[in-house]
Design a protein around this motif. Structure first.
Motif, PDB file in Angstrom:
ATOM      1  N   PRO A  14       3.338 -14.533  -7.103  1.00 44.59           N
ATOM      2  CA  PRO A  14       4.759 -14.381  -7.459  1.00 44.59           C
ATOM      3  C   PRO A  14       5.054 -13.492  -8.655  1.00 44.59           C
ATOM      4  N   TYR A  15       4.059 -12.793  -9.232  1.00 41.98           N
ATOM      5  CA  TYR A  15       4.302 -12.070 -10.476  1.00 41.98           C
ATOM      6  C   TYR A  15       5.335 -10.952 -10.313  1.00 41.98           C
ATOM      7  N   GLY A  16       5.302 -10.248  -9.199  1.00 44.12           N
ATOM      8  CA  GLY A  16       6.310  -9.218  -8.971  1.00 44.12           C
ATOM      9  C   GLY A  16       7.702  -9.809  -8.849  1.00 44.12           C
ATOM     10  N   LEU A  17       7.807 -10.953  -8.186  1.00 49.20           N
ATOM     11  CA  LEU A  17       9.101 -11.608  -8.034  1.00 49.20           C
ATOM     12  C   LEU A  17       9.611 -12.142  -9.363  1.00 49.20           C
ATOM     13  N   ALA A  43       3.964   1.748  -5.630  1.00 46.33           N
ATOM     14  CA  ALA A  43       3.508   0.382  -5.361  1.00 46.33           C
ATOM     15  C   ALA A  43       2.858   0.248  -3.990  1.00 46.33           C
ATOM     16  N   THR A  44       3.333   0.982  -3.013  1.00 49.86           N
ATOM     17  CA  THR A  44       2.813   0.828  -1.651  1.00 49.86           C
ATOM     18  C   THR A  44       1.649   1.764  -1.351  1.00 49.86           C
ATOM     19  N   PRO A  93       6.129  -8.309  -0.202  1.00 48.02           N
ATOM     20  CA  PRO A  93       7.195  -8.898  -1.022  1.00 48.02           C
ATOM     21  C   PRO A  93       7.062  -8.555  -2.499  1.00 48.02           C
ATOM     22  N   SER A  94       5.840  -8.483  -2.997  1.00 52.26           N
ATOM     23  CA  SER A  94       5.630  -8.119  -4.403  1.00 52.26           C
ATOM     24  C   SER A  94       6.024  -6.673  -4.646  1.00 52.26           C
ATOM     25  N   PHE A 107       0.239  -5.470  -9.911  1.00 51.71           N
ATOM     26  CA  PHE A 107       0.761  -6.742  -9.435  1.00 51.71           C
ATOM     27  C   PHE A 107       1.815  -6.571  -8.346  1.00 51.71           C
ATOM     28  N   ALA A 108       2.130  -5.316  -8.024  1.00 49.31           N
ATOM     29  CA  ALA A 108       2.820  -5.044  -6.769  1.00 49.31           C
ATOM     30  C   ALA A 108       1.845  -5.170  -5.611  1.00 49.31           C
ATOM     31  N   HIS A 109       0.554  -5.110  -5.918  1.00 50.57           N
ATOM     32  CA  HIS A 109      -0.517  -5.238  -4.916  1.00 50.57           C
ATOM     33  C   HIS A 109      -1.067  -6.652  -4.867  1.00 50.57           C
ATOM     34  N   GLU A 110      -0.371  -7.595  -5.408  1.00 53.96           N
ATOM     35  CA  GLU A 110      -0.876  -8.966  -5.514  1.00 53.96           C
ATOM     36  C   GLU A 110       0.025  -9.912  -4.729  1.00 53.96           C
TER      37      GLU A 110
END
Length: 474
Positions: free
Chosen positions: A127-130, A18-19, A80-81, A121-124
């Motif tokens: 709130p989708y990851g949350l 993700a990172t 945060p995502s 969506f870890a790159h967004e």
């Protein structure tokens, strides 16, 4: 593998994927809104969500606090995502272990890490990851509550999990279909479980009433653009969710292999993965359509749990498991790479705000002003402002009242443009790049006011934009 390793390895692999190059894509349009909201005070955020985006106000408040601590770089805004999907992977592993065993849990968590839709969506900075984390955590808390149905604290934890789901995205509460099925399969005649579940759901939903009321009042403005789905949409949605057809096919195939495993667990996961999509499809045939793939990303953890069970059942050796993971990684490598390109957050090569800002910065002279079109709300203005140095000041010529001053996401413009000109010698103009004459990218009354006193001195065209310099003639 230790009990910690059960969830730690999937979580760490997901976080690593993700990172990877997380800060490289230019902020997308919605991400720019998140940045704008994160920079407002708590009072301003609360005032704004009375008018727009009330359903994700909690996310804006979290991002506001996060930005104070870690800044507003693209990496910081998106972190945060990324952390949330890593947490979701841990939940996937723990759910899989409870339902199908340790190997299935680890396999599910690692499969979740390799899904391109998870990375994207870890790159967004949205709130989708949350939402994925909240839904996975709520399912895990429900499983824990059902293990000890007489423990009120476990049901209270589940209620809080449901509240988190609704605070990040109300549509994700359709996960309750799967939860109801799980309770029916596990509890049967266990009254304590039914009472605990009922009270937890009522408490969780009751706490969300203000968000529901805001959402209902703002729905037309927020999602008027979503088309009503067709029958084909129920087929086309799966490659969109996984972000690639081959990955969708692989995950669905692995999920189908799990059908011989524990029947109740398979039914729970299958319903959790599929039923929300069908329900949202049905609801979208009313006055408002909600059928948009981003709104259903919360089903991916359930898919991963089921696919992990199928993989664990089919692959009896570690070598076979590793081979499947490697094959899936290779199968999705191109998509994983493409979603990290500079303009990956826009369909068909969107506007390069960073390049536009670099052009202005390169030729900037103190006293310069700027004009943006606002027919698409604040996308261009926010994008250029974000990538300009914070100490480079440009007066926004036709801005009458900023979005922050209005407690909104849209600005108001000067009704008489000629009166808003203050004799600036140079004005930058940033518009969409599909106009031969950049001044045609403005409303006619604004363009006429500029043509009367300025001439076009030069134009550069970064992807999707035109950056023009106007010099005063009279």
């Amino acid at each position: 593998m230790s009990s910690v390793g059960l969830w730690l390895w999937p979580s760490m692999v997901t976080l690593a994927v993700a990172t990877y190059r997380i800060g490289e894509p230019v902020l997308g349009r919605d991400e720019l809104t998140s940045w704008d909201m994160s920079g407002r005070s708590i009072g301003q955020v609360l005032a704004t969500i009375q008018h727009v985006d009330g359903v994700i106000g909690a996310y804006y408040l979290i991002l506001h606090g996060w930005s104070i601590l870690f800044g507003d770089s693209a990496t910081a805004l998106r972190m945060p995502s990324a952390l949330a999907v890593a947490g979701a992977a841990a939940c996937v592993a723990l759910i899989g272990q409870r339902l199908f065993g340790r190997r299935a849990g680890v396999a599910g968590g690692l499969l979740f890490a390799l899904v391109p839709g998870v990375s994207r969506f870890a790159h967004e900075a949205r709130p989708y990851g949350l939402v994925m984390l909240a839904v996975a955590l709520a399912a895990l808390l429900l499983l824990r509550a059902l293990e000890r149905p007489g423990n009120p604290w476990r049901w209270a934890g589940y209620a809080l999990g449901l509240t988190a789901v609704g605070l990040f995205h109300l549509l994700a509460l359709t996960c309750l279909i799967g939860h109801l099925v799980l309770v029916a399969l596990r509890a049967r005649r266990e009254r304590r479980a039914w009472w605990g579940f009922g009270f937890a759901v009522l408490a969780g939903l009751a706490s969300l009433i203000p968000v529901v009321l805001l959402g209902r009042a703002q729905t037309v403005r927020q999602i008027y653009w979503i088309a009503k789905p067709t029958a084909w949409s129920l087929i086309d949605i799966w490659p969109q969710l996984f972000y690639t057809g081959p990955c969708a096919g692989t995950m669905i195939l692995l999920a189908m292999i799990a059908y011989r495993e524990r029947r109740g667990a398979v039914v729970f996961c299958a319903v959790s993965a599929v039923a929300p999509v069908f329900l949202i499809w049905a609801l979208s045939h009313g006055e408002i359509s909600y059928f948009y793939f981003r709104y259903m990303l919360f089903t991916l953890p359930a898919f991963a749990v089921l696919a992990g069970a199928g993989l664990a059942a089919a692959a009896r050796s570690r070598l076979t498991l590793a081979s499947v993971f490697a094959a899936l990684a290779l199968l999705t490598a191109q998509e994983q790479e493409s979603m990290r390109e500079p303009l990956a957050h826009y369909w068909s090569g969107g506007p390069d705000f960073a390049a536009a800002a670099q052009t202005i910065q390169k030729y900037y002279v103190p006293g310069d002003a700027v004009v943006y079109p606002r027919m698409e709300e604040e996308a261009i203005a926010l994008g250029v402002r974000y990538y300009l140095p914070r100490d480079l000041k440009l007066r926004d010529v036709f801005l009458a009242e900023s979005p922050t001053d209005r407690d909104d996401l849209a600005a108001t413009e000067c009704p008489q443009p000629a009166r808003c000109l203050r004799g600036e010698e140079r004005i930058w103009l940033v518009v969409r790049g599909d106009q031969t004459d950049p001044l045609n990218g403005l409303p006619a009354y604004q363009s006429a006011a500029l043509r009367a006193h300025y001439r076009l001195s030069g134009v550069e065209r970064p992807s999707g934009l035109a950056v023009a310099l106007l010099e005063r003639t009279s």
